[in-house]
Enzyme design. Structure first.
Site, mmCIF file in Angstrom:
data_model
loop_
_atom_site.group_PDB
_atom_site.id
_atom_site.type_symbol
_atom_site.label_atom_id
_atom_site.label_comp_id
_atom_site.label_asym_id
_atom_site.label_seq_id
_atom_site.Cartn_x
_atom_site.Cartn_y
_atom_site.Cartn_z
ATOM 1 N N GLY A 1 37.236 38.996 22.766
ATOM 2 C CA GLY A 1 36.440 38.586 23.924
ATOM 3 C C GLY A 1 35.051 39.164 23.796
ATOM 4 O O GLY A 1 34.887 40.378 23.668
ATOM 5 N N GLY B 1 32.329 38.532 25.932
ATOM 6 C CA GLY B 1 31.533 38.346 27.137
ATOM 7 C C GLY B 1 30.992 39.657 27.654
ATOM 8 O O GLY B 1 30.794 40.610 26.892
ATOM 9 N N LEU C 1 43.517 43.357 29.759
ATOM 10 C CA LEU C 1 42.762 43.455 31.011
ATOM 11 C C LEU C 1 43.229 42.407 32.015
ATOM 12 O O LEU C 1 43.112 41.201 31.761
ATOM 13 C CB LEU C 1 41.262 43.287 30.753
ATOM 14 C CG LEU C 1 40.492 44.605 30.632
ATOM 15 C CD1 LEU C 1 40.916 45.338 29.365
ATOM 16 C CD2 LEU C 1 39.005 44.361 30.618
ATOM 17 N N SER D 1 43.235 42.105 36.528
ATOM 18 C CA SER D 1 42.207 42.163 37.571
ATOM 19 C C SER D 1 42.880 42.539 38.884
ATOM 20 O O SER D 1 44.027 42.155 39.128
ATOM 21 C CB SER D 1 41.521 40.806 37.718
ATOM 22 O OG SER D 1 40.733 40.762 38.889
ATOM 23 N N TYR E 1 44.120 31.819 38.527
ATOM 24 C CA TYR E 1 43.727 32.937 37.656
ATOM 25 C C TYR E 1 44.722 34.089 37.814
ATOM 26 O O TYR E 1 45.158 34.696 36.826
ATOM 27 C CB TYR E 1 42.326 33.391 38.032
ATOM 28 C CG TYR E 1 41.813 34.601 37.276
ATOM 29 C CD1 TYR E 1 41.304 34.472 35.994
ATOM 30 C CD2 TYR E 1 41.829 35.868 37.857
ATOM 31 C CE1 TYR E 1 40.824 35.576 35.300
ATOM 32 C CE2 TYR E 1 41.354 36.971 37.174
ATOM 33 C CZ TYR E 1 40.847 36.822 35.895
ATOM 34 O OH TYR E 1 40.381 37.923 35.211
ATOM 35 N N HIS F 1 30.279 35.187 39.891
ATOM 36 C CA HIS F 1 30.832 36.141 40.838
ATOM 37 C C HIS F 1 29.754 36.561 41.835
ATOM 38 O O HIS F 1 28.573 36.261 41.661
ATOM 39 C CB HIS F 1 31.381 37.368 40.100
ATOM 40 C CG HIS F 1 32.671 37.108 39.394
ATOM 41 N ND1 HIS F 1 32.805 37.188 38.025
ATOM 42 C CD2 HIS F 1 33.887 36.743 39.867
ATOM 43 C CE1 HIS F 1 34.050 36.903 37.681
ATOM 44 N NE2 HIS F 1 34.725 36.632 38.782
ATOM 45 N N LYS G 1 20.104 34.341 43.264
ATOM 46 C CA LYS G 1 19.577 33.670 44.466
ATOM 47 C C LYS G 1 18.390 34.423 45.061
ATOM 48 O O LYS G 1 17.371 33.833 45.435
ATOM 49 C CB LYS G 1 20.678 33.560 45.530
ATOM 50 C CG LYS G 1 21.659 32.435 45.338
ATOM 51 C CD LYS G 1 22.599 32.373 46.530
ATOM 52 C CE LYS G 1 23.596 31.237 46.390
ATOM 53 N NZ LYS G 1 24.490 31.163 47.578
#
Length: 308
Positions: free
Chosen positions: A12, A14, A105, A107, A136, A179, A187
């Site tokens: 992974g 990310g 991992l 969550s 998920y 998220h 924003k």
């Protein structure tokens, strides 16, 4: 397991994977990683060949299909199938390649929607899930149970770690599918840049969240890889909990935005509270080091340099 001198595959690439690699580079270890464009972790044949090539001593399985409330609710097949496929394939192929150490991992969003607070590890599977992220959650629970199964049947030293809400450099700053922290950060930055008087926030603002800076998570993962070997899941968090309204105010301060915000109560809040009990990991001698404002400042600096 002492990591010095070991071969470690970070599966992974990310936000979490990059942060883990950054921490591992400070150790005397050999690190392996591939982007998902090169290695599809859902594909058994490709994963088998890769493991045969690199022969790791430890796998840190951070790869996952992730997103915010809207993404989870809009793409149930992607969040259920991809996450089941990734975890079941990598864990099974690790066993087939005789890799004895793996960190999976999960969550904290996989805990029941109405869990007693703070959430202890043994609250898993004691009640209904939050509907907006059930796909998920179910996939991650399946991965945890597969870890347990390989420990029980084959005595593998695989462990499952449950981080709370994460944020940091290399996050997904999509204002719709990201998220909460990266989405709000993008924003507010946009509102500041365009001199808008307000920005919109999903929900009522009353939901509370605990946030963990991703570099602290990476430190915790490495700590647990060396110091934890148990069938039981273990939480990683920070105790930095605040409401979404309070988060907006803190982000305004960090970004130096003088405008206001308005809530859209037609959009879901998600789980109203999700604070983790950290007794188990704290008793082992680990605590998060980065306070929320410091972590947000580092993240915003990275965002401006890379996106802004």
């Amino acid at each position: 397991m002492i990591l010095e001198g070991k071969r470690i595959w970070v599966a992974g690439n990310g936000m979490v994977g990059k942060s883990v690699i950054k921490k591992l580079k400070k150790l005397d270890v050999e690190i392996f990683t591939e982007s998902k464009k090169i290695l599809d972790l859902r594909d058994p044949d490709s994963t088998r060949k890769y493991l045969k090539k690199i022969k790791p001593d430890l796998i840190i399985l951070s790869a996952a299909k992730v997103g915010g409330i809207l993404a989870n609710d809009s793409y149930p097949v992607d969040f259920l199938y991809d996450n089941i496929a990734i975890s079941s394939n990598v864990i099974n192929q690790a066993h087939q390649a005789d890799v004895d150490n793996l960190v999976f991992l999960g969550s904290t969003c996989i805990y029941p929607r109405d869990s007693q607070q703070p959430i202890k590890e043994d609250y898993l599977l004691t009640g209904p899930l939050e509907k907006t992220n059930q796909w998920y959650a179910i996939a991650k629970i399946a991965g945890i149970k597969l870890v347990e199964a390989f420990r029980k049947q084959y005595k593998r030293r695989y462990i499952s770690v449950l981080p709370t809400n994460l944020f940091g450099p290399h996050d997904n700053f999509d204002t719709i599918n990201g998220h909460v922290i990266p989405s709000l950060m993008a924003k507010i930055h946009e509102a500041k840049t365009h001199k808008n008087e307000k920005f919109n926030v999903w929900g009522s603002g009353i939901a509370k969240r605990e946030f963990l800076f991703v570099e602290d998570l990476a430190d915790g993962i490495i700590f647990l890889a060396e110091n934890y070997d148990s069938d039981e899941i273990i939480n990683i968090g920070s105790s930095d909990e605040l409401s979404i309204k309070e988060l907006c105010l803190l982000l305004k301060k960090v970004i130096n935005y003088e405008g206001d915000f308005q809530f859209d109560s037609s959009k879901p809040d998600g789980t109203l509270r999700k604070k983790t009990d950290l007794s188990k990991i704290n008793a082992l001698g680990w605590k998060a080091k980065t306070n929320l404002e410091e972590g947000l400042s580092k993240t915003y600096k990275w965002f401006v340099n890379n996106y802004g």
